[in-house]
Enzyme design. Structure first.
Site, PDB file in Angstrom:
ATOM      1  N   ASP A 167       0.862  -1.180   0.000  1.00  0.00           N
ATOM      2  CA  ASP A 167       0.000   0.000   0.000  1.00  0.00           C
ATOM      3  C   ASP A 167       0.896   1.226   0.000  1.00  0.00           C
ATOM      4  OD1 ASP A 167      -2.192  -1.649   0.136  1.00  0.00           O
ATOM      5  OD2 ASP A 167      -2.428  -1.462   2.299  1.00  0.00           O
ATOM      6  N   ASP A 182     -13.992  -4.583  -1.708  1.00  0.00           N
ATOM      7  CA  ASP A 182     -13.771  -4.228  -0.306  1.00  0.00           C
ATOM      8  C   ASP A 182     -15.082  -4.360   0.474  1.00  0.00           C
ATOM      9  OD1 ASP A 182     -11.077  -3.516  -0.748  1.00  0.00           O
ATOM     10  OD2 ASP A 182     -11.653  -1.527  -1.420  1.00  0.00           O
ATOM     11  N   ASN A 208     -10.868  -8.598  -0.692  1.00  0.00           N
ATOM     12  CA  ASN A 208     -10.466  -8.106   0.624  1.00  0.00           C
ATOM     13  C   ASN A 208     -11.592  -8.326   1.632  1.00  0.00           C
ATOM     14  OD1 ASN A 208      -7.965  -6.681  -0.432  1.00  0.00           O
ATOM     15  ND2 ASN A 208      -9.541  -5.615  -1.595  1.00  0.00           N
ATOM     16  N   GLY A 268      -7.001   5.086  -8.667  1.00  0.00           N
ATOM     17  CA  GLY A 268      -7.149   6.220  -9.574  1.00  0.00           C
ATOM     18  C   GLY A 268      -7.386   5.857 -11.027  1.00  0.00           C
TER      19      GLY A 268
END
Length: 583
Positions: free
Chosen positions: A280, A438, A503, A367
């Site tokens: 990350d 997520d 995740n 992004g």
């Protein structure tokens, strides 16, 4: 957008690498500048500057060809790019790393008038190495995007893997080869795994058996490489296959087998489970790019300063994980300046320098979407992805944008072709697109309590609930959406995703193991590979997720960054438990 305009993007969107500046765009819109020259980390020894040291490269502008360039230079050779058909005909050695979709590739080659020169070059038995689509190109035609003609050098058709019996497609990961005697450039494979990422393959037959130098088993046997005379091609990616892949490239490029470092004998027999290191990456409060790690997505320390957790420098850590045996390295760009992706020079430079010495697959997320910059210029997600690919990414990961696209698709039942997921998979192939999910666990007493697919959980909820559904989130887990992980996974598969990074916010940073209930639910629901993420704290957790679910890979971050569990310890444990991994 036409494929050809995407493939020529790199000539119009360029960044100087002589003395790069790092531009950091903060959340409040202020642009911070760091005048920090980035040094090249290449350790290659340059070959003598003569004709024998020059390799002609046919880079038609799609996907990550930077890795092939870096591998060639790492081995000490110089590169001449094909600009005209004459460059092909005058080449001493030609490498064609085809990536993306077959039809788009042929459109570009035909449009540039290169097809005839390629046919003539190969039929004259001159030194040629095709990679991935560079192999498929040699066959009569492909069924990808309808029937599209190839060069017709080798009899046979390139067709999609059959997923009707539950086979996960794309074929992604490290698999074993069955190498035929006298296969030349494959002499050093020696029962090692090599890296594949593709949805289409050519099948061996009586008509093409004289060409086949190796096969691979995935569902059925398919052609992994061909070779006859001076013409070679491989379906796998040698530039992403570590030392074994570099050895293959070295044997092709060298007039004699002057291989200084031969890989030791391996024990590869089938598709391996992958162990992935995730980094990350974000800017800290001083404006420096650092690797961080969240605790349920919170990346700041619980201190008076509340500073960003700093676990190291991204390029250095990625290089170390490659040496330690990571099968892939994944970068997640979570910094505030992701609001301006094409101005995101630090992340692009991280990719560029990492790919100079890391020869396993690189994935980047963060992004990747349509946006308009501060000057009012509109960029498509395709243009954003193209720049990531050109900078060294092999796959891109889409998060929030995929959630919005899936919601719209489920609402209307219409594939518009305009979402970032659809655009990128259409041009580059679905194997290049990962969707990152997520979700957050929501306990319920009965499946009838919600309209979303739920599952019975191994451990009851705080009020004795025996079921849970998994609510998807966007914006780094800060906003819940009206869609479940099951529904999202099925929708993005339909829209063109080639892989799912799964995740779990509840497990993130806890070190108590993966959410087996969630991973089992999703990996059983889709026919594309699933990467298990969030919660790894010990080697046993990797074994558990591979034993109990259909996950193809497992990813970890903090335990590797903090050196709590070495990657090799994970692989040794898996081997001892009978799980095939790359060593």
């Amino acid at each position: 957008m036409e494929a050809s305009s995407v493939f020529s993007l790199h000539s119009s969107v360029s960044f100087s690498s002589a003395q790069p500046l790092l531009f950091l765009r903060c959340r409040d819109g202020n642009l911070g500048l760091k005048f920090k020259p980035l040094r090249s980390r290449s350790l290659s020894v340059r070959a003598a500057s003569n004709g024998d040291s020059v390799v002609t490269l046919l880079d038609y502008g799609a996907g990550n060809v930077r890795s092939v360039r870096n591998a060639i230079r790492y081995l000490g050779f110089d590169i001449k790019d094909v600009q005209t058909p004459e460059d092909i005909l005058n080449a001493n050695r030609l490498i064609f790393p085809g990536v993306g979709a077959f039809a788009s590739m042929m459109d570009v080659l035909n449009g540039k008038g290169l097809t005839g020169a390629l046919q003539a070059y190969v039929k004259e038995d001159r030194p040629f190495l095709g990679i991935c689509l560079g192999l498929q190109l040699l066959f009569e035609h492909s069924t990808e995007n309808g029937q599209v003609n190839g060069l017709g050098v080798i009899p046979g058709v390139v067709d999609r893997f059959d997923s009707s019996n539950g086979l996960q497609v794309p074929h992604i990961g490290w698999n074993a080869l069955k190498v035929r005697e006298g296969s030349g450039i494959l002499d050093d494979v020696r029962n090692h795994h090599v890296y594949f990422v593709h949805s289409y393959r050519a099948v061996p037959s009586e008509d093409n058996k004289e060409w086949v130098s190796s096969t691979c088993s995935y569902g059925d046997d398919f052609i992994a490489s061909v070779g006859r005379g001076n013409v070679h091609a491989v379906q796998f990616h040698p530039e992403k296959s570590g030392d074994v892949g570099l050895s293959i490239l070295r044997r092709f490029l060298s007039s004699e087998s002057s291989v200084s470092k031969k890989p030791e004998e391996g024990k590869a027999s089938k598709l391996a489970k992958r162990v992935i290191a995730c980094l990350d990456v974000r800017a800290n409060d001083n404006g420096d790019l650092v690797v961080t790690k969240g605790d349920q997505y919170d990346v700041r320390e619980n201190t008076e300063g509340n500073e960003v957790r700093n676990l190291g420098k991204p390029v250095d850590l990625a290089g170390q994980y490659y040496k330690d045996g990571a099968d892939e390295v994944s970068f997640l760009n979570i910094t505030g300046f992701r609001d301006f992706p094409l101005g995101d020079l630090p992340m692009l430079q991280v990719l560029r320098y990492t790919s100079e010495n890391v020869f396993v697959p690189l994935t980047v997320g963060g992004g990747i979407r349509d946006f308009t910059d501060a000057n009012g210029r509109y960029y498509t997600s395709l243009e954003v992805a193209a720049e990531y690919f050109r900078s060294g990414a092999d796959k891109i990961s889409i998060g929030s944008d995929a959630v919005y696209a899936a919601e719209e698709y489920l609402r209307t039942g219409v594939k518009t072709g305009k979402s970032s997921l659809e655009q990128i998979s259409r041009v580059y192939g679905n194997q290049a697109v990962v969707v990152s999910i997520d979700p957050r666990r929501v306990y319920i007493h009965s499946p009838k309590d919600v309209k979303y697919r739920s599952t019975k959980v191994a451990k009851p909820g705080p009020n004795g609930e025996e079921y849970a559904w998994y609510q998807c989130t966007v914006k780094g887990g800060r906003e819940g959406r009206p869609i479940g992980a099951y529904e999202l996974a099925k929708a993005v598969e339909d829209l063109g995703a080639g892989e799912i990074l799964l995740n779990c916010i509840d497990c993130d940073g806890q070190g108590k193991g993966f959410d087996i209930d969630l991973i089992e639910l999703i990996s059983d629901a889709v026919s594309i590979p699933v990467i298990a993420s969030s919660g790894a704290g010990a080697p046993e957790h990797f074994f558990e997720v591979f034993r109990k679910t259909n996950a193809s890979a497992a990813l970890a971050a903090g335990i590797f960054h903090r050196k709590e569990v070495p990657i090799q310890s994970v692989k040794e444990h898996l081997l001892n438990e009978g799980i095939e991994v790359r060593v």
